[in-house]
Design a protein around this motif. Structure first.
Motif, mmCIF file in Angstrom:
data_model
loop_
_atom_site.group_PDB
_atom_site.id
_atom_site.type_symbol
_atom_site.label_atom_id
_atom_site.label_comp_id
_atom_site.label_asym_id
_atom_site.label_seq_id
_atom_site.Cartn_x
_atom_site.Cartn_y
_atom_site.Cartn_z
ATOM 1 N N VAL A 331 -31.469 42.837 -82.011
ATOM 2 C CA VAL A 331 -30.149 43.464 -81.984
ATOM 3 C C VAL A 331 -30.245 44.840 -81.336
ATOM 4 O O VAL A 331 -31.076 45.666 -81.732
ATOM 5 C CB VAL A 331 -29.574 43.597 -83.407
ATOM 6 C CG1 VAL A 331 -28.312 44.454 -83.407
ATOM 7 C CG2 VAL A 331 -29.281 42.224 -83.989
ATOM 8 N N MET A 332 -29.419 45.074 -80.333
ATOM 9 C CA MET A 332 -29.272 46.394 -79.750
ATOM 10 C C MET A 332 -28.009 47.013 -80.340
ATOM 11 O O MET A 332 -26.918 46.452 -80.226
ATOM 12 C CB MET A 332 -29.194 46.321 -78.227
ATOM 13 C CG MET A 332 -30.424 45.678 -77.600
ATOM 14 S SD MET A 332 -30.457 45.812 -75.787
ATOM 15 C CE MET A 332 -30.908 47.532 -75.571
ATOM 16 N N ALA A 333 -28.175 48.134 -81.022
ATOM 17 C CA ALA A 333 -27.075 48.771 -81.746
ATOM 18 C C ALA A 333 -26.732 50.112 -81.112
ATOM 19 O O ALA A 333 -27.564 50.750 -80.460
ATOM 20 C CB ALA A 333 -27.453 48.967 -83.210
ATOM 21 N N ALA A 334 -25.500 50.538 -81.332
ATOM 22 C CA ALA A 334 -25.052 51.827 -80.813
ATOM 23 C C ALA A 334 -25.628 52.963 -81.635
ATOM 24 O O ALA A 334 -25.794 52.843 -82.862
ATOM 25 C CB ALA A 334 -23.523 51.900 -80.839
ATOM 26 N N ASN A 335 -25.964 54.056 -80.974
ATOM 27 C CA ASN A 335 -26.463 55.235 -81.679
ATOM 28 C C ASN A 335 -25.504 55.612 -82.809
ATOM 29 O O ASN A 335 -24.286 55.626 -82.626
ATOM 30 C CB ASN A 335 -26.620 56.409 -80.712
ATOM 31 C CG ASN A 335 -27.744 56.205 -79.716
ATOM 32 O OD1 ASN A 335 -28.664 55.423 -79.954
ATOM 33 N ND2 ASN A 335 -27.691 56.901 -78.589
ATOM 34 N N ASN A 382 -27.217 41.041 -78.598
ATOM 35 C CA ASN A 382 -28.298 40.268 -79.208
ATOM 36 C C ASN A 382 -29.143 39.686 -78.086
ATOM 37 O O ASN A 382 -28.713 38.752 -77.407
ATOM 38 C CB ASN A 382 -27.761 39.125 -80.072
ATOM 39 C CG ASN A 382 -26.744 39.586 -81.098
ATOM 40 O OD1 ASN A 382 -25.666 39.025 -81.191
ATOM 41 N ND2 ASN A 382 -27.078 40.606 -81.867
ATOM 42 N N VAL A 383 -30.319 40.240 -77.876
ATOM 43 C CA VAL A 383 -31.224 39.765 -76.831
ATOM 44 C C VAL A 383 -32.086 38.674 -77.460
ATOM 45 O O VAL A 383 -32.938 38.946 -78.307
ATOM 46 C CB VAL A 383 -32.081 40.911 -76.274
ATOM 47 C CG1 VAL A 383 -32.940 40.404 -75.127
ATOM 48 C CG2 VAL A 383 -31.187 42.061 -75.810
ATOM 49 N N THR A 384 -31.869 37.429 -77.045
ATOM 50 C CA THR A 384 -32.391 36.259 -77.745
ATOM 51 C C THR A 384 -33.282 35.451 -76.813
ATOM 52 O O THR A 384 -32.950 35.269 -75.640
ATOM 53 C CB THR A 384 -31.230 35.392 -78.251
ATOM 54 O OG1 THR A 384 -30.271 36.227 -78.907
ATOM 55 C CG2 THR A 384 -31.700 34.325 -79.216
ATOM 56 N N GLY A 409 -27.739 53.307 -76.893
ATOM 57 C CA GLY A 409 -28.126 52.342 -77.908
ATOM 58 C C GLY A 409 -29.597 52.416 -78.284
ATOM 59 O O GLY A 409 -30.381 53.139 -77.668
ATOM 60 N N PHE A 410 -29.952 51.662 -79.314
ATOM 61 C CA PHE A 410 -31.343 51.616 -79.785
ATOM 62 C C PHE A 410 -31.609 50.238 -80.388
ATOM 63 O O PHE A 410 -30.689 49.458 -80.637
ATOM 64 C CB PHE A 410 -31.606 52.699 -80.833
ATOM 65 C CG PHE A 410 -30.954 52.432 -82.175
ATOM 66 C CD1 PHE A 410 -31.673 51.862 -83.216
ATOM 67 C CD2 PHE A 410 -29.604 52.722 -82.388
ATOM 68 C CE1 PHE A 410 -31.068 51.594 -84.447
ATOM 69 C CE2 PHE A 410 -29.003 52.466 -83.616
ATOM 70 C CZ PHE A 410 -29.734 51.905 -84.651
#
Length: 427
Positions: A331-335, A382-384, A409-410
């Protein structure tokens, strides 16, 4: 078939991606959808909370099946209203959706029908909840009873932390969800996510997964809606799989039928695999997020007939096939997440990332602004990836994530670490 999918997250993008490949599909709509879902479905700005508007849309567009992705519309009774209007749905009615809508409801069900779970207490005021702590061991788990978007759970290591969590609930930190509190025994073990399609009487087990709830590497920091997952969960041996079906899923389906509120939809059991065996942490009444992303990448069979069989009550004659290869999602989430996220930041490099072998990228919180792709929520991408091993799937997912240009993002860098360690130990 014309299908309407309700939702806007990574779970819905993964479902839409899989549904779009079905030869049974004529037209796929998604309400409201997101920047990625728009590539495989027609996104419509339908006010999902307005059940009359949803019914009207279904009638105007000859919708044959509505698939409800998120929990809130299920708990609000959308399936009830659609069913009354003669529209076929995948998802539980409001009474059955209480399995997720009220943690206390589920705990009481477990107690009544001898379904293994943690010891607990239910409270409607802070004083009683704090008094209950006197006889309990630490750490202890404090939960808002209702829907809190995955953020209403505190694992309190000290009495002070537990009391602060209780006060936060009753002070309105989680809105109506915190008007009642469930306090649970802390379970030792390893968590697993278990999924089964249920048609009211029959349960068909799906693949298993393991989620990563903590925001930081090494399982540190606050709980989130999920920072990554992989499938299958290695501790779910055939024997443990059978125990979960026999001791938890089967008895729950039977119990709901006996109560006159049969469960139809997907039952998502959050489990703790303890020294004594599997115990239920909580139920969700919809596909998991981000677990759906890895499940859809592993599912060989056509998804649409499976959802139809669930809605039609014929799962007893149905089966599904799965790829043996594991899958993993990052999961790549926003700061700022899981606090207030930074929204509106631009994301670049997705085409390059998607070119990595075995990778699919599912959008969880994005929107299109002309040619630009912008972050629109907490969990954004979501990098899957699938691979011959968890380690290979992990390497592919992180290689793709590294190609995404998004300073706003992080992501965690250790998704799947338990399974990778197991692979190394058995090599």
């Amino acid at each position: 078939m014309n299908v309407l999918l309700i939702g806007s997250g990574g779970r819905e993008h993964a479902l839409a991606w899989k549904l779009s490949a079905s030869p049974l599909l004529t037209k796929l709509y998604c309400a409201p959808g997101n920047g990625g879902i728009a590539e495989v479905a027609e996104c419509v700005p339908l006010p999902v909370a307005d059940h009359t508007a949803v019914i009207r849309f279904c009638a105007d567009n000859a919708i044959d099946l509505v698939i409800v992705g998120p929990e809130a519309p299920l708990v609000a009774g959308l399936v009830d209203d659609l069913t009354t209007a003669g529209i076929k749905c995948f998802g539980p009615r409001q009474a059955a959706a209480q399995l997720e809508g009220s943690k206390g409801f589920t705990k009481d069900l477990c107690r009544e029908f001898d379904i293994p779970t943690a010891a607990y207490g239910r409270f409607t005021d802070a004083a009683s909840a704090k008094s209950y702590l006197d006889a309990q061991k630490l750490p202890i788990v404090v939960k808002a009873d209702g829907l809190a978007a995955g953020k209403g759970v505190t694992i309190a290591a000290t009495r002070t932390e537990a009391e602060a969590a209780i006060d936060a609930c009753f002070a309105g930190a989680f809105g109506k969800a915190g008007s009642e509190v469930v306090i649970e025994e802390f379970l030792e073990g390893e968590e697993a996510s278990f999924f089964a399609l249920c048609d009211g009487t029959t349960a068909l087990a799906l693949a298993t997964a393991q989620d990563h709830k903590r925001v930081g590497d090494g399982d540190t920091g606050p709980n989130t809606g999920g920072m990554g997952a992989y499938s299958p969960a290695p501790m779910m041996t055939p024997a443990m799989f059978a125990r979960v079906m026999d001791e938890i899923i089967g008895p729950t389906v039977d119990a709901m039928a006996k109560r006159g509120t049969p469960f139809k939809g997907v039952l998502f059991a959050g489990l703790m695999i303890t020294a004594e065996g599997p115990k239920l942490i909580e139920y969700n009444v919809r596909f998991g997020d981000p677990e759906t992303q890895v499940l859809m990448l592993r599912l060989k069979s056509d998804l649409l007939p499976a959802l139809l069989a669930t809605a039609d009550g014929v799962l007893d004659t149905f089966d599904l096939r799965w790829h043996d290869d594991p899958a993993l999602t990052v999961v790549m989430a926003a700061n700022g997440y899981p606090g207030p996220p930074e929204v509106g930041t631009e994301i670049k490099g997705l085409d390059s990332a998607a070119a990595v072998d075995g990778v699919e990228i599912f959008h969880a919180g994005t929107r299109r602004d002309g040619d630009r792709l912008l972050a629109q929520g907490g969990r954004v991408l979501n990098v899957t990836a699938r691979g011959k091993t968890v380690a290979e799937a992990q390497a592919r997912a992180y290689a793709a994530a590294a190609r995404i240009d998004w300073p706003g993002g992080f992501y965690r860098h250790d998704i799947g670490w338990r399974a990778v360690e197991r692979e190394k130990a058995s090599a």
